[in-house]
Design a protein around this motif. Structure first.
Motif, PDB file in Angstrom:
ATOM      1  N   ALA A   1      -4.645 -18.522   2.921  1.00 46.01           N
ATOM      2  CA  ALA A   1      -4.766 -17.991   4.280  1.00 46.01           C
ATOM      3  C   ALA A   1      -4.288 -16.548   4.321  1.00 46.01           C
ATOM      4  O   ALA A   1      -3.400 -16.150   3.556  1.00 46.01           O
ATOM      5  CB  ALA A   1      -3.945 -18.836   5.250  1.00 46.01           C
ATOM      6  N   VAL A   2      -4.864 -15.789   5.222  1.00 49.01           N
ATOM      7  CA  VAL A   2      -4.480 -14.388   5.398  1.00 49.01           C
ATOM      8  C   VAL A   2      -3.088 -14.341   6.018  1.00 49.01           C
ATOM      9  O   VAL A   2      -2.847 -14.923   7.074  1.00 49.01           O
ATOM     10  CB  VAL A   2      -5.502 -13.642   6.292  1.00 49.01           C
ATOM     11  CG1 VAL A   2      -5.027 -12.238   6.596  1.00 49.01           C
ATOM     12  CG2 VAL A   2      -6.865 -13.623   5.629  1.00 49.01           C
ATOM     13  N   HIS A   3      -2.188 -13.666   5.336  1.00 44.38           N
ATOM     14  CA  HIS A   3      -0.819 -13.479   5.842  1.00 44.38           C
ATOM     15  C   HIS A   3      -0.723 -12.153   6.596  1.00 44.38           C
ATOM     16  O   HIS A   3      -0.052 -12.055   7.617  1.00 44.38           O
ATOM     17  CB  HIS A   3       0.169 -13.511   4.681  1.00 44.38           C
ATOM     18  CG  HIS A   3       1.569 -13.204   5.063  1.00 44.38           C
ATOM     19  ND1 HIS A   3       2.352 -14.089   5.776  1.00 44.38           N
ATOM     20  CD2 HIS A   3       2.326 -12.106   4.872  1.00 44.38           C
ATOM     21  CE1 HIS A   3       3.540 -13.544   5.986  1.00 44.38           C
ATOM     22  NE2 HIS A   3       3.540 -12.334   5.452  1.00 44.38           N
ATOM     23  N   ALA A   4      -1.395 -11.123   6.061  1.00 46.44           N
ATOM     24  CA  ALA A   4      -1.394  -9.796   6.682  1.00 46.44           C
ATOM     25  C   ALA A   4      -2.653  -9.062   6.236  1.00 46.44           C
ATOM     26  O   ALA A   4      -3.241  -9.394   5.217  1.00 46.44           O
ATOM     27  CB  ALA A   4      -0.151  -9.009   6.272  1.00 46.44           C
ATOM     28  N   ALA A   5      -3.023  -8.057   7.022  1.00 44.81           N
ATOM     29  CA  ALA A   5      -4.203  -7.256   6.687  1.00 44.81           C
ATOM     30  C   ALA A   5      -3.948  -5.821   7.109  1.00 44.81           C
ATOM     31  O   ALA A   5      -3.316  -5.574   8.139  1.00 44.81           O
ATOM     32  CB  ALA A   5      -5.438  -7.803   7.384  1.00 44.81           C
TER      33      ALA A   5
ATOM     34  N   PRO B   1      -7.643   2.000   1.308  1.00 44.02           N
ATOM     35  CA  PRO B   1      -8.697   0.981   1.250  1.00 44.02           C
ATOM     36  C   PRO B   1      -8.263  -0.298   1.963  1.00 44.02           C
ATOM     37  O   PRO B   1      -7.068  -0.589   2.064  1.00 44.02           O
ATOM     38  CB  PRO B   1      -8.880   0.748  -0.252  1.00 44.02           C
ATOM     39  CG  PRO B   1      -7.678   1.292  -0.907  1.00 44.02           C
ATOM     40  CD  PRO B   1      -7.094   2.321   0.004  1.00 44.02           C
ATOM     41  N   PRO B   2      -9.223  -1.082   2.457  1.00 46.79           N
ATOM     42  CA  PRO B   2      -8.881  -2.320   3.160  1.00 46.79           C
ATOM     43  C   PRO B   2      -8.178  -3.304   2.220  1.00 46.79           C
ATOM     44  O   PRO B   2      -8.605  -3.493   1.087  1.00 46.79           O
ATOM     45  CB  PRO B   2     -10.218  -2.863   3.636  1.00 46.79           C
ATOM     46  CG  PRO B   2     -11.268  -2.001   3.054  1.00 46.79           C
ATOM     47  CD  PRO B   2     -10.641  -0.829   2.396  1.00 46.79           C
TER      48      PRO B   2
ATOM     49  N   GLN C   1       0.810  -1.229   0.000  1.00 40.28           N
ATOM     50  CA  GLN C   1       0.000   0.000   0.000  1.00 40.28           C
ATOM     51  C   GLN C   1       0.836   1.267   0.000  1.00 40.28           C
ATOM     52  O   GLN C   1       0.282   2.351  -0.018  1.00 40.28           O
ATOM     53  CB  GLN C   1      -0.912   0.025   1.224  1.00 40.28           C
ATOM     54  CG  GLN C   1      -2.068  -0.921   1.120  1.00 40.28           C
ATOM     55  CD  GLN C   1      -3.056  -0.710   2.237  1.00 40.28           C
ATOM     56  OE1 GLN C   1      -2.682  -0.650   3.401  1.00 40.28           O
ATOM     57  NE2 GLN C   1      -4.326  -0.586   1.888  1.00 40.28           N
ATOM     58  N   ARG C   2       2.143   1.166   0.024  1.00 35.57           N
ATOM     59  CA  ARG C   2       2.973   2.344   0.225  1.00 35.57           C
ATOM     60  C   ARG C   2       2.869   3.389  -0.874  1.00 35.57           C
ATOM     61  O   ARG C   2       3.136   4.557  -0.647  1.00 35.57           O
ATOM     62  CB  ARG C   2       4.417   1.948   0.463  1.00 35.57           C
ATOM     63  CG  ARG C   2       5.042   1.202  -0.679  1.00 35.57           C
ATOM     64  CD  ARG C   2       6.368   0.655  -0.283  1.00 35.57           C
ATOM     65  NE  ARG C   2       7.357   1.664  -0.571  1.00 35.57           N
ATOM     66  CZ  ARG C   2       8.641   1.488  -0.533  1.00 35.57           C
ATOM     67  NH1 ARG C   2       9.127   0.354  -0.151  1.00 35.57           N
ATOM     68  NH2 ARG C   2       9.473   2.436  -0.845  1.00 35.57           N
TER      69      ARG C   2
ATOM     70  N   LEU D   1     -13.173  -4.621  -0.316  1.00 33.35           N
ATOM     71  CA  LEU D   1     -11.989  -5.305   0.204  1.00 33.35           C
ATOM     72  C   LEU D   1     -11.092  -5.688  -0.969  1.00 33.35           C
ATOM     73  O   LEU D   1     -11.530  -6.356  -1.903  1.00 33.35           O
ATOM     74  CB  LEU D   1     -12.391  -6.553   0.990  1.00 33.35           C
ATOM     75  CG  LEU D   1     -11.256  -7.391   1.559  1.00 33.35           C
ATOM     76  CD1 LEU D   1     -10.495  -6.601   2.632  1.00 33.35           C
ATOM     77  CD2 LEU D   1     -11.797  -8.685   2.144  1.00 33.35           C
ATOM     78  N   ARG D   2      -9.850  -5.249  -0.912  1.00 34.02           N
ATOM     79  CA  ARG D   2      -8.864  -5.639  -1.928  1.00 34.02           C
ATOM     80  C   ARG D   2      -8.117  -6.860  -1.427  1.00 34.02           C
ATOM     81  O   ARG D   2      -7.722  -6.919  -0.272  1.00 34.02           O
ATOM     82  CB  ARG D   2      -7.889  -4.496  -2.200  1.00 34.02           C
ATOM     83  CG  ARG D   2      -8.567  -3.340  -2.895  1.00 34.02           C
ATOM     84  CD  ARG D   2      -7.625  -2.254  -3.337  1.00 34.02           C
ATOM     85  NE  ARG D   2      -6.241  -2.677  -3.425  1.00 34.02           N
ATOM     86  CZ  ARG D   2      -5.213  -1.938  -3.022  1.00 34.02           C
ATOM     87  NH1 ARG D   2      -5.417  -0.749  -2.515  1.00 34.02           N
ATOM     88  NH2 ARG D   2      -3.987  -2.375  -3.137  1.00 34.02           N
TER      89      ARG D   2
END
Length: 166
Positions: A41-45, A28-29, A19-20, A83-84
């Motif tokens: 699986a979600v690694h980061a959010a 945005p999410p 997102q930088r 959600l992206r």
């Protein structure tokens, strides 16, 4: 000379690295995932995705469902952002990590790159250690990687303080 340490902690570094380039706020999410469907699986959010109920380790399907359910519960005054979902980009993380380390080395020559998104700085002997800590925070912001900085006489306390800031 007393020991004094600073810690720069960039929460959810994998998401922050992607997102930088987005300078608009709020961002945005974003969910960063690993693995192939149906075992993704979600690694980061990002923070806004975490506000929607998403946590590291949950399946991508569960994350999407939770975010959608949470969006329906939010006030109707403004529409919920979409959600992206992005696959983990290790090259982007490595580049962001290199740039963060280079920036930190302009503040103090004694920097430890402890893990992605976590830098420890030995500020002993610097004329103004708190100004150096502000430089770390400002430098991370300039790189598009906003983080938390804490200063303490103890490395562990500095890390704990940086990790628990909201």
């Amino acid at each position: 000379m007393h020991p004094i340490s600073a810690c720069l902690y960039i929460p959810d570094f994998a998401a922050a690295a992607l997102q930088r380039e987005e300078r608009r706020l709020p961002r945005p999410p974003l969910v960063v995932f690993t693995g192939k469907a149906p075992n993704s699986a979600v690694h980061a959010a990002s923070a806004s995705a975490r506000d929607g109920g998403i946590r590291e380790g949950m399946t991508l399907a569960e994350a999407r469902m939770r975010f959608a359910a949470h969006s329906k519960l939010s006030p109707a005054s403004k529409p919920a952002p979409a959600l992206r979902v992005h696959e983990r980009d290790e090259a982007a993380e490595a580049q962001a990590r290199r740039e963060t380390l280079e920036m930190a080395l302009t503040v103090s020559p004694r920097i430890e790159d402890a893990q992605p998104g976590l830098l420890m700085a030995d500020l002993a002997g610097l004329r103004d250690p708190h100004a150096a800590a502000r430089q770390l925070a400002n430098g991370a912001d300039r790189l598009g990687l906003p983080g938390n900085v804490a200063v303490s006489l103890n490395r562990f306390a500095a890390e704990c303080a940086a990790r628990t800031q909201s």
